[in-house]
Design a protein around this motif. Sequence first.
Motif, short mmCIF file in Angstrom:
data_model
loop_
_atom_site.label_atom_id
_atom_site.label_comp_id
_atom_site.label_asym_id
_atom_site.label_seq_id
_atom_site.Cartn_x
_atom_site.Cartn_y
_atom_site.Cartn_z
N THR A 3 49.74 140.21 -2.40
CA THR A 3 50.60 140.69 -3.48
C THR A 3 50.91 142.17 -3.22
O THR A 3 50.55 142.71 -2.18
CB THR A 3 49.97 140.42 -4.87
OG1 THR A 3 50.90 140.74 -5.90
CG2 THR A 3 48.70 141.24 -5.10
N SER A 4 51.57 142.81 -4.17
CA SER A 4 51.98 144.19 -3.98
C SER A 4 50.84 145.16 -4.31
O SER A 4 49.90 144.80 -5.04
CB SER A 4 53.16 144.49 -4.91
OG SER A 4 52.80 144.19 -6.24
N THR B 179 50.56 145.13 -8.19
CA THR B 179 49.74 144.11 -8.85
C THR B 179 48.26 144.30 -8.53
O THR B 179 47.40 144.05 -9.38
CB THR B 179 50.26 142.70 -8.49
OG1 THR B 179 51.57 142.56 -9.05
CG2 THR B 179 49.37 141.59 -9.02
#
Length: 322
Positions: A203-204, A207
């Motif tokens: 994920t980023s 997040t």
Amino acid sequence: MTMVRAIVAGIMATVLAPAALAASWDMPTPYPDATFHTVNIGKFAADVKQSTGGALDIKVHSAGSLFKHPEIKKAVRSGQVPIGEFFLGLLANEHAVFAMDTLPFLAADYGAARKLADATLPKIQEILAKQGLMLLYSVPWPPQGLYTKKPIASISDMKGLKFRAYNANTTRMAELAGAVPTQIEVADLPQAFATGRVDAMITSPSTGVSTKAWDFLSHFHHTQAWIPKNGVVVNQRAFARLDAATQKALKDAASRAEKRGWEMSVAETDAKIAVLKKNGVTIVTPGSSLMSSLKGIGRTMSNEWKKKAGADGLALLKAYSQ
Ligand code: PCA
């Protein structure tokens, strides 16, 4: 009409008149308050309120509190709510176009992501319009990286990891890496890590920070694998009920939100990696063995995508590649 009824009707008309002039819209969103997408939606709502002189008041219900993420699109479609946000890649099984921005390494930097957005948004708008939805704007997440409890030097280190996925492509990627995928919403992530349902994710940095990844994970591999997008949609019937000036104000605020959101996303990457680092997460520049295996998985997934994409899917890929 009796006298009493006439009076009641008169009172009702007076009470209801202001309500008919000013609309109040509930807006479900999937992600937590501090996430930049949610912050941007807050600014969008404030912008709409101000530019319509209070005629349209959007009340944001974040983190799946009004509708769970997988229900948000349906809720807007059916008119249960007039507006909402969701992850466009959640619709990857609905049409090939929605699977493109989560294909590993197809569009992995912001320039490529912008190009992919330009090539695909008209099709996305067309598909959503057939469902009674208007795409107001879309904003990308920062590039996706691999979070684990140990350094991952080669793809074999991923074997057997209980891997958190968020759509069909992340599920497939985990399978191809030999991991065991489970789809989990961001709002449920801290609980899922705490109880050991999962022990890795892609994920980023955003997040990772919003879920306090450092409580459960120790390494972030900055793989920059893809740049997926969220979309904000409005129910077309709800939109049609607005007067022309309010419609224009909503669209103008949406285009400002889109521009602001892309800028926020770019700025997030380094800022949130720094927050991860400050909280003790080791930031890893992935080695060539891991990267070449992940790119191989990306090629496999692109080939699988091409087989299912159909003529209009392939045309979109061609338009993007030119
Ligand atoms: N955060 C969302 C989607 C992509 C991202 O960076 C998530 O993890 O579900």
